[in-house]
Design an enzyme around this catalytic site. Structure first.
Site, PDB file in Angstrom:
ATOM      1  CE  LYS A 158      -6.937   1.716  -0.822  1.00  0.00           C
ATOM      2  NZ  LYS A 158      -6.398   1.385  -1.955  1.00  0.00           N
ATOM      3  N   GLY A 160      -5.442  -3.235  -2.802  1.00  0.00           N
ATOM      4  CA  GLY A 160      -7.146  -3.136  -3.253  1.00  0.00           C
ATOM      5  C   GLY A 160      -7.268  -2.003  -3.622  1.00  0.00           C
ATOM      6  N   GLY A 169      -9.393   1.087  -4.111  1.00  0.00           N
ATOM      7  CA  GLY A 169     -10.539   2.405  -3.074  1.00  0.00           C
ATOM      8  C   GLY A 169     -11.886   2.307  -2.973  1.00  0.00           C
ATOM      9  CB  VAL A 227     -10.164  -2.725   0.245  1.00  0.00           C
ATOM     10  CG1 VAL A 227      -9.124  -2.750   1.249  1.00  0.00           C
ATOM     11  CG2 VAL A 227     -10.326  -4.073  -0.412  1.00  0.00           C
ATOM     12  N   GLY A 228     -11.272   0.571   0.139  1.00  0.00           N
ATOM     13  CA  GLY A 228     -10.996   1.426   0.982  1.00  0.00           C
ATOM     14  C   GLY A 228     -12.172   1.743   1.888  1.00  0.00           C
ATOM     15  CD  GLU A 253      -1.897  16.010   3.077  1.00  0.00           C
ATOM     16  OE1 GLU A 253      -2.292  17.343   2.386  1.00  0.00           O
ATOM     17  OE2 GLU A 253      -1.090  15.136   2.308  1.00  0.00           O
ATOM     18  CB  CYS A 274      -0.493  17.494  -2.109  1.00  0.00           C
ATOM     19  SG  CYS A 274       0.343  17.386  -0.649  1.00  0.00           S
ATOM     20  CD  GLU A 298      -3.955  18.592  -6.151  1.00  0.00           C
ATOM     21  OE1 GLU A 298      -3.030  18.302  -4.773  1.00  0.00           O
ATOM     22  OE2 GLU A 298      -4.970  18.007  -5.595  1.00  0.00           O
TER      23      GLU A 298
END
Length: 506
Positions: free
Chosen positions: A197, A228, A230, A233-234, A272, A306, A406
């Site tokens: 995904k 799709g 998150g 679908v995630g 990650e 990142c 961040e």
């Protein structure tokens, strides 16, 4: 804002979108199928996701918005394909990777152009990072698959490594195809099957990959693609009974949610996540090299990286010179259309991302950090696009929001220290631990400092990136490692088979 030093150069050069490009802009694309079970299949619904070009602020492509039902269909296809693929010798899997890499290599110009229009990466960097790196990663896993040994003897035991099973790969938008191949290549090499995904902000190269895989001879169901949200679908992939592992790259907040869903069902996870990495400059370092390299690292991909070194930690006595070099480096960046070869910084990926970064810059000003260049104002000569000026703050306190959060944009925080021990403490004073750097004329001394940093990766005096070395984080930067055999082993389970000894036979 009044300048502190008259010697600083002028503001960054801006180029209007629409200038001549080395590559022709991608024509509008519309994918209306998902790739499941080796076939392009209709999704259960008709909703589409518009992919917006962050330079023009206009949609230029559309992909299907899959449903929970579509995700479950993909996981069933992957589960059905698992027994045969996991039984295929690793050397035979490597042959498929060679074909995928060759097919990908033939389309690097197209892939680079797509990502420049999805993400905003300048085209020269897009060719290097977004198009060629995935080819390199795929070929490295083909090579590794040919030499890796899954079985070894240990006393009277046979220690074997077996595929985890079905893996849900959920990938981000900042390096879309590269991050996909860092998951898909080792998972498939290990003998796992995959449901991918991609991010809804930059899904197009995932569909290009599915086209390449379709022509590469990978058995049906080994690789499946659903696009799709998150949130639906995630989550469906993370909770599916057919999925044995979730490999996720993204924000720490999203990774925490994914990890919690997977933990409830005892699934393996590879996470990650975010970073707030520090570049620590010692007093004997080559200051020009250390500072300019640190600024460039911070601003890579418009700061949407990142592992970016977003904190520059420097001796207080050298602060004025550090500020001069940092501002001079920042103000050399050319902002504009990423398809223009002269552009060195493109837009941020979306209006939301731009607004978030500008909000952090505003917080830094309110906190009392010294704004040296950049700021909250949009670039004056760019009427369209989600651009943010390359920004440098100095005298950033350790408790400032811009020192701890961040930001994921072109914002550098300079933090002075009085002793090396204080510098190390500042570098480690973070919720994150993904990357970092140390600069010193004495390599042995730099290595000693690098050992003290609480982070998964440290660059000493600009050392080169190693594709075979592990990449991943400490603390809230994640769980697990990618790249090389370390990335491959994340997708393998250990089994010990205890064999009888001669004494047992007696």
């Amino acid at each position: 804002m009044e300048r502190k030093y008259a010697s600083w150069p002028s503001k960054p050069v801006f180029r209007d979108p629409g200038v001549s490009s080395p590559l022709v802009a991608t024509k509008q694309r519309r994918y209306d199928r998902l790739f499941v079970g080796g076939e392009w299949v209709k999704p259960s619904g008709s909703e589409m996701i518009a992919v917006v070009n962050p330079t023009s602020e206009e949609p230029f492509a559309w992909v299907p918005s899959a449903s929970v039902e579509d995700a479950e269909r993909a996981t069933r296809a992957a589960a059905s394909a698992l027994p045969a693929w996991s039984a295929t010798p690793m050397r035979e899997r490597a042959d498929v990777f060679d074909r995928i890499a060759n097919n990908m290599d033939a389309r690097v110009d197209e892939i680079a152009s797509i990502v420049s229009q999805e993400v905003g990466t300048p085209i020269q960097r897009s060719l290097e990072w977004q198009a060629r790196q995935p080819v390199t990663v795929t070929r490295l896993y083909a090579q590794l698959a040919r030499r890796y040994r899954t079985d070894r003897a240990l006393d009277n035991s046979l220690i074997i490594r077996e595929p985890v099973g079905v893996v849900a790969c959920i990938t981000p938008w900042n390096f879309p195809l590269h991050q996909i191949m860092l998951k898909v290549a080792p998972a498939l090499a290990a003998g796992c099957t995959v449901v991918l995904k991609p991010s809804s902000l930059a899904p197009l190269t995932a569909f290009v990959l599915a086209e390449l895989i379709e022509r590469s001879g990978l058995p049906p169901g080994v690789f499946n693609l659903v696009s799709g949200p998150g949130e639906s679908v995630g989550e469906a992939l993370a909770t599916s009974p057919h999925v044995h592992m979730v490999s996720f790259t993204g924000s720490t907040s999203a990774g925490t949610s994914i990890g919690a869903l997977a933990a409830e069902r005892m699934k393996r996870v590879l996470l990650e996540l975010g970073g707030k990495s520090a570049s620590l400059v010692l007093e004997d370092a080559d200051l020009e090299q250390a500072v300019s390299n640190s600024v460039d690292n911070c601003y890579a991909n418009a700061g949407q990286t990142c592992a970016a070194w977003t904190r520059l930690i420097v001796p207080r006595g050298l602060l004025r010179r550090v500020e001069e070099v940092a501002v001079a480096t920042a103000e050399r960046y050319i902002l504009g259309d990423p398809l223009d070869a002269a552009t060195t910084m493109g837009p941020l990926v979306s209006a939301n991302q731009r607004d978030s970064v500008v909000g952090y810059i505003g917080i830094g000003i309110q906190e009392g950090a010294n704004l040296l260049t950049g700021g909250i104002e949009p670039p004056s000569k760019l009427e369209r696009g989600y651009f943010v000026q390359p920004t440098v703050f100095s005298n950033v306190g350790p408790d400032f929001v811009i020192a701890r959060s961040e930001i994921f944009g072109p914002v550098l925080a300079i933090q002075p220290y009085d002793t090396v021990d204080e510098g190390v403490r500042l570098a480690n004073d973070s919720l994150y631990g993904l990357s970092g750097a140390v600069w010193s004329a004495d390599t042995k001394r730099a290595l000693s400092i690098a050992r003290q940093l609480q982070t998964g990766q440290v660059f000493v005096n600009g050392g080169a990136f190693n594709y075979n070395a592990p990449f991943g984080g400490h603390k809230q930067s994640g769980i697990g490692r990618e790249f090389g055999e370390y990335g491959l082993e994340e997708y393998l389970e250990l089994k010990a088979i205890q064999l009888p000894t001669a004494a047992d036979a007696d």
